[in-house]
Design a protein around this motif. Structure first.
Motif, short mmCIF file in Angstrom:
data_model
loop_
_atom_site.label_atom_id
_atom_site.label_comp_id
_atom_site.label_asym_id
_atom_site.label_seq_id
_atom_site.Cartn_x
_atom_site.Cartn_y
_atom_site.Cartn_z
N GLU A 59 0.84 -1.19 0.00
CA GLU A 59 0.00 0.00 0.00
C GLU A 59 0.87 1.25 0.00
N PHE A 60 0.34 2.31 -0.59
CA PHE A 60 1.00 3.60 -0.65
C PHE A 60 0.06 4.62 -0.03
N LEU A 61 0.45 5.22 1.09
CA LEU A 61 -0.39 6.14 1.84
C LEU A 61 0.09 7.57 1.67
N ILE A 62 -0.86 8.49 1.49
CA ILE A 62 -0.56 9.90 1.36
C ILE A 62 -1.53 10.69 2.22
N ALA A 63 -1.02 11.68 2.94
CA ALA A 63 -1.88 12.62 3.65
C ALA A 63 -2.26 13.72 2.67
N LEU A 64 -3.41 13.60 2.05
CA LEU A 64 -3.85 14.61 1.09
C LEU A 64 -4.13 15.93 1.78
N SER A 65 -4.58 15.84 3.02
CA SER A 65 -4.88 17.03 3.81
C SER A 65 -4.60 16.68 5.27
N GLY A 66 -4.12 17.66 6.04
CA GLY A 66 -3.86 17.42 7.46
C GLY A 66 -2.69 16.48 7.68
N SER A 67 -2.73 15.79 8.81
CA SER A 67 -1.63 14.89 9.17
C SER A 67 -2.12 13.72 10.00
N PHE A 68 -1.29 12.69 10.07
CA PHE A 68 -1.54 11.53 10.91
C PHE A 68 -0.23 10.76 11.04
N ASP A 69 -0.16 9.91 12.07
CA ASP A 69 1.02 9.06 12.30
C ASP A 69 0.73 7.65 11.83
N VAL A 70 1.75 7.03 11.25
CA VAL A 70 1.67 5.62 10.86
C VAL A 70 2.68 4.87 11.71
N ILE A 71 2.20 3.96 12.56
CA ILE A 71 3.07 3.14 13.39
C ILE A 71 3.29 1.84 12.65
N LEU A 72 4.55 1.52 12.41
CA LEU A 72 4.93 0.35 11.63
C LEU A 72 5.66 -0.65 12.52
N LYS A 73 5.28 -1.92 12.41
CA LYS A 73 5.92 -2.97 13.20
C LYS A 73 6.25 -4.14 12.27
N ASP A 74 7.47 -4.65 12.41
CA ASP A 74 7.88 -5.79 11.59
C ASP A 74 8.03 -7.07 12.41
N GLY A 75 7.58 -7.03 13.67
CA GLY A 75 7.70 -8.19 14.54
C GLY A 75 8.89 -8.09 15.47
N LYS A 76 9.86 -7.23 15.14
CA LYS A 76 11.04 -7.05 15.98
C LYS A 76 11.25 -5.60 16.36
N SER A 77 10.93 -4.69 15.46
CA SER A 77 11.11 -3.27 15.74
C SER A 77 9.86 -2.50 15.37
N SER A 78 9.80 -1.28 15.87
CA SER A 78 8.66 -0.41 15.63
C SER A 78 9.19 0.97 15.25
N GLN A 79 8.49 1.64 14.36
CA GLN A 79 8.83 3.01 14.01
C GLN A 79 7.56 3.78 13.70
N THR A 80 7.64 5.09 13.88
CA THR A 80 6.50 5.96 13.60
C THR A 80 6.89 6.95 12.52
N VAL A 81 6.03 7.07 11.52
CA VAL A 81 6.22 8.03 10.43
C VAL A 81 5.02 8.96 10.44
N THR A 82 5.30 10.26 10.46
CA THR A 82 4.23 11.24 10.38
C THR A 82 4.07 11.68 8.93
N LEU A 83 2.87 11.55 8.41
CA LEU A 83 2.58 12.00 7.05
C LEU A 83 1.81 13.32 7.15
N ASN A 84 2.31 14.35 6.45
CA ASN A 84 1.67 15.66 6.52
C ASN A 84 1.90 16.51 5.27
N LYS A 85 2.36 15.88 4.19
CA LYS A 85 2.57 16.58 2.92
C LYS A 85 1.88 15.81 1.80
N PRO A 86 1.10 16.49 0.96
CA PRO A 86 0.38 15.77 -0.09
C PRO A 86 1.26 15.31 -1.26
N ASN A 87 2.53 15.64 -1.24
CA ASN A 87 3.42 15.14 -2.30
C ASN A 87 4.49 14.19 -1.74
#
Length: 135
Positions: A59-87
């Protein structure tokens, strides 16, 4: 097996002029042909979306408007990506757990998916996701 290092931000081409900006996703912008498009909007404050992984779908996610956080887990580590730009979009490969949180007022999340909806491709329980990753 995929890990969080396989997830990446991709800049979507932006065409600027005095009338405003236009961004286009075509050809090699993302590494798959989109077979499904959907979007999340009017997400109530404090609500979460996602909470699943896919066995094969990307999947390819884009914040067309506003912002949100995407918490990603691979079973061993976790990371957070904030999406807030429509490009700027986030490519989530198969086998990665994702949760979407902290939606700003008016946030719109556009999702381009590599396949049509298939319930069999979803892993909806985190304990089953851990089993899937450790097989």
């Amino acid at each position: 097996m995929t890990t969080n290092t396989d997830v990446r931000l991709i800049e979507v081409p932006k065409i600027q002029d005095r009338r405003g900006n236009l961004s286009v996703i075509e050809g090699a912008t993302i590494p798959f042909i989109s077979k499904r498009v959907y979007y999340l909007y009017d997400v109530p404050s404090g609500s979460k979306r996602g909470g699943h992984a896919h066995k094969e779908q990307q999947e390819f996610l884009i914040a067309l408007s506003g912002s949100f956080d995407v918490i990603l887990k691979d079973g061993k580590s976790s990371q957070t990506v904030t999406l807030n730009k429509p490009n700027l979009g986030l490519l989530i490969v198969d086998g990665i757990w994702r949760e979407l949180r902290n939606f700003s007022s008016g946030a719109v999340c556009l999702v381009l998916a590599s396949d049509e909806f298939d319930e069999e491709d979803y892993i909806r329980e985190y304990k089953n996701f851990k089993l899937f990753k450790n097989r």
